[in-house]
Motif scaffolding. Structure first.
Motif, PDB file in Angstrom:
ATOM      1  N   GLU A  12       0.727  -1.192  -0.220  1.00 60.25           N
ATOM      2  CA  GLU A  12       0.182  -0.121  -0.021  1.00 60.25           C
ATOM      3  C   GLU A  12       0.799   1.288   0.095  1.00 60.25           C
ATOM      4  OE1 GLU A  12      -3.894   2.204   2.194  1.00 60.25           O
ATOM      5  OE2 GLU A  12      -2.744   0.315   3.299  1.00 60.25           O
ATOM      6  N   PRO A  13       1.864   1.380   0.917  1.00 60.42           N
ATOM      7  CA  PRO A  13       2.747   2.582   0.796  1.00 60.42           C
ATOM      8  C   PRO A  13       3.321   2.954  -0.649  1.00 60.42           C
ATOM      9  CG  PRO A  13       3.139   1.397   2.756  1.00 60.42           C
ATOM     10  CD  PRO A  13       2.357   0.625   1.718  1.00 60.42           C
ATOM     11  N   ALA A  14       3.742   1.849  -1.123  1.00 62.19           N
ATOM     12  CA  ALA A  14       4.197   2.003  -2.529  1.00 62.19           C
ATOM     13  C   ALA A  14       3.039   2.540  -3.726  1.00 62.19           C
ATOM     14  CB  ALA A  14       5.072   0.996  -3.008  1.00 62.19           C
ATOM     15  N   ALA A  15       1.917   1.815  -3.715  1.00 68.58           N
ATOM     16  CA  ALA A  15       0.932   2.155  -4.332  1.00 68.58           C
ATOM     17  C   ALA A  15       0.540   3.775  -4.232  1.00 68.58           C
ATOM     18  CB  ALA A  15      -0.351   1.280  -4.253  1.00 68.58           C
ATOM     19  N   LEU A  16       0.339   3.947  -2.851  1.00 63.45           N
ATOM     20  CA  LEU A  16       0.090   5.396  -2.731  1.00 63.45           C
ATOM     21  C   LEU A  16       1.164   6.625  -3.168  1.00 63.45           C
ATOM     22  CD1 LEU A  16      -1.220   4.964   1.031  1.00 63.45           C
ATOM     23  CD2 LEU A  16      -2.668   5.538  -1.072  1.00 63.45           C
ATOM     24  N   TYR A  17       2.274   6.000  -2.941  1.00 68.94           N
ATOM     25  CA  TYR A  17       3.491   6.880  -3.662  1.00 68.94           C
ATOM     26  C   TYR A  17       3.204   7.089  -5.047  1.00 68.94           C
ATOM     27  CZ  TYR A  17       7.705   8.501  -5.636  1.00 68.94           C
ATOM     28  OH  TYR A  17       8.657   9.003  -6.305  1.00 68.94           O
ATOM     29  N   LEU A  18       3.050   6.093  -5.968  1.00 69.85           N
ATOM     30  CA  LEU A  18       2.700   6.140  -7.195  1.00 69.85           C
ATOM     31  C   LEU A  18       1.667   7.226  -7.663  1.00 69.85           C
ATOM     32  CD1 LEU A  18       3.310   2.697  -8.650  1.00 69.85           C
ATOM     33  CD2 LEU A  18       4.629   4.718  -9.374  1.00 69.85           C
ATOM     34  N   SER A  19       0.311   6.906  -6.856  1.00 67.84           N
ATOM     35  CA  SER A  19      -0.668   7.494  -7.110  1.00 67.84           C
ATOM     36  C   SER A  19      -1.035   9.061  -6.562  1.00 67.84           C
ATOM     37  CB  SER A  19      -2.070   6.870  -6.795  1.00 67.84           C
ATOM     38  OG  SER A  19      -1.954   6.542  -5.233  1.00 67.84           O
ATOM     39  N   ARG A  20      -0.401   9.237  -5.233  1.00 68.18           N
ATOM     40  CA  ARG A  20      -0.571  10.471  -4.621  1.00 68.18           C
ATOM     41  C   ARG A  20       0.839  11.618  -4.945  1.00 68.18           C
ATOM     42  NH1 ARG A  20      -2.720   9.005   1.023  1.00 68.18           N
ATOM     43  NH2 ARG A  20      -4.674   8.135   0.567  1.00 68.18           N
ATOM     44  N   ASP A  21       1.825  11.067  -5.048  1.00 72.30           N
ATOM     45  CA  ASP A  21       3.239  11.648  -5.311  1.00 72.30           C
ATOM     46  C   ASP A  21       3.575  11.648  -6.731  1.00 72.30           C
ATOM     47  OD1 ASP A  21       3.084  12.291  -2.388  1.00 72.30           O
ATOM     48  OD2 ASP A  21       4.299  10.418  -2.034  1.00 72.30           O
ATOM     49  N   TRP A  22       3.909  10.609  -7.273  1.00 69.80           N
ATOM     50  CA  TRP A  22       4.412  10.557  -8.518  1.00 69.80           C
ATOM     51  C   TRP A  22       3.796  11.158  -9.623  1.00 69.80           C
ATOM     52  CZ3 TRP A  22       3.625   8.013 -13.119  1.00 69.80           C
ATOM     53  CH2 TRP A  22       4.553   8.180 -13.967  1.00 69.80           C
ATOM     54  N   LEU A  23       2.453  10.412  -9.874  1.00 73.36           N
ATOM     55  CA  LEU A  23       1.659  10.704 -10.836  1.00 73.36           C
ATOM     56  C   LEU A  23       1.274  12.432 -10.981  1.00 73.36           C
ATOM     57  CD1 LEU A  23      -0.242   9.714 -12.787  1.00 73.36           C
ATOM     58  CD2 LEU A  23      -2.062   9.510 -11.231  1.00 73.36           C
ATOM     59  N   PRO A  24       0.853  13.162  -9.881  1.00 72.52           N
ATOM     60  CA  PRO A  24       1.001  14.392 -10.051  1.00 72.52           C
ATOM     61  C   PRO A  24       1.867  15.306 -10.524  1.00 72.52           C
ATOM     62  CG  PRO A  24      -0.287  13.793  -7.953  1.00 72.52           C
ATOM     63  CD  PRO A  24       0.442  12.797  -8.669  1.00 72.52           C
ATOM     64  N   ALA A  25       3.028  14.779 -10.002  1.00 71.99           N
ATOM     65  CA  ALA A  25       4.293  15.423 -10.478  1.00 71.99           C
ATOM     66  C   ALA A  25       4.586  15.211 -11.810  1.00 71.99           C
ATOM     67  CB  ALA A  25       5.461  15.219  -9.559  1.00 71.99           C
ATOM     68  N   SER A  26       4.450  13.869 -12.260  1.00 75.19           N
ATOM     69  CA  SER A  26       4.729  13.606 -13.642  1.00 75.19           C
ATOM     70  C   SER A  26       4.046  14.074 -14.740  1.00 75.19           C
ATOM     71  CB  SER A  26       4.674  11.859 -13.713  1.00 75.19           C
ATOM     72  OG  SER A  26       3.283  11.502 -13.899  1.00 75.19           O
ATOM     73  N   GLY A  27       2.770  14.695 -14.558  1.00 75.00           N
ATOM     74  CA  GLY A  27       2.134  15.270 -15.828  1.00 75.00           C
ATOM     75  C   GLY A  27       1.405  14.234 -16.536  1.00 75.00           C
ATOM     76  N   GLU A  28       1.498  12.928 -16.171  1.00 76.74           N
ATOM     77  CA  GLU A  28       0.982  11.883 -16.940  1.00 76.74           C
ATOM     78  C   GLU A  28      -0.686  11.569 -16.469  1.00 76.74           C
ATOM     79  OE1 GLU A  28       2.363   9.864 -19.376  1.00 76.74           O
ATOM     80  OE2 GLU A  28       4.354  10.316 -18.961  1.00 76.74           O
ATOM     81  N   GLU A  29      -1.458  10.972 -17.171  1.00 78.74           N
ATOM     82  CA  GLU A  29      -2.709  10.485 -16.811  1.00 78.74           C
ATOM     83  C   GLU A  29      -3.031   8.955 -16.873  1.00 78.74           C
ATOM     84  OE1 GLU A  29      -6.030  12.332 -18.811  1.00 78.74           O
ATOM     85  OE2 GLU A  29      -4.620  13.476 -19.769  1.00 78.74           O
ATOM     86  N   THR A  30      -3.664   8.465 -15.934  1.00 80.33           N
ATOM     87  CA  THR A  30      -3.979   7.020 -15.834  1.00 80.33           C
ATOM     88  C   THR A  30      -4.903   6.610 -16.634  1.00 80.33           C
ATOM     89  OG1 THR A  30      -5.676   7.387 -13.763  1.00 80.33           O
ATOM     90  CG2 THR A  30      -3.284   6.978 -13.319  1.00 80.33           C
ATOM     91  N   ARG A  31      -4.944   5.356 -16.995  1.00 76.32           N
ATOM     92  CA  ARG A  31      -5.847   4.753 -17.969  1.00 76.32           C
ATOM     93  C   ARG A  31      -7.020   4.201 -16.952  1.00 76.32           C
ATOM     94  NH1 ARG A  31      -3.203   0.137 -21.511  1.00 76.32           N
ATOM     95  NH2 ARG A  31      -3.152  -0.729 -19.385  1.00 76.32           N
ATOM     96  N   ASP A  32      -8.113   3.735 -17.508  1.00 77.38           N
ATOM     97  CA  ASP A  32      -8.998   3.392 -16.368  1.00 77.38           C
ATOM     98  C   ASP A  32      -8.738   1.774 -16.260  1.00 77.38           C
ATOM     99  OD1 ASP A  32     -11.527   2.996 -14.988  1.00 77.38           O
ATOM    100  OD2 ASP A  32     -12.746   2.622 -17.056  1.00 77.38           O
ATOM    101  N   PHE A  33      -7.660   1.560 -15.538  1.00 79.40           N
ATOM    102  CA  PHE A  33      -7.324   0.367 -15.054  1.00 79.40           C
ATOM    103  C   PHE A  33      -6.483   0.392 -13.692  1.00 79.40           C
ATOM    104  CE2 PHE A  33      -5.020  -3.597 -15.329  1.00 79.40           C
ATOM    105  CZ  PHE A  33      -5.800  -4.414 -16.014  1.00 79.40           C
TER     106      PHE A  33
END
Length: 56
Positions: A12-33
């Protein structure tokens, strides 16, 4: 993709890092998956898992 080495009992901590920290800073968008995990090895002291965050 984020590689987790060591204890992979709680990803969970690694998944939260990806979705809460890395994703907003990356400028990327997630797929519906959802985030998914591939365990590469299981021994606790050598456990390795890759978490994948599907992107558009």
């Amino acid at each position: 993709m984020l590689r987790v080495v060591g204890n992979t009992d709680n990803l969970e901590p690694a998944a939260l890092y990806l979705s809460r920290d890395w994703l907003p800073a990356s400028g990327e968008e997630t797929r519906d998956f959802p985030i998914y995990c591939q365990r590469l090895s299981f021994p606790e002291h050598e456990a390795v898992a890759d978490l994948f965050l599907p992107l558009k």
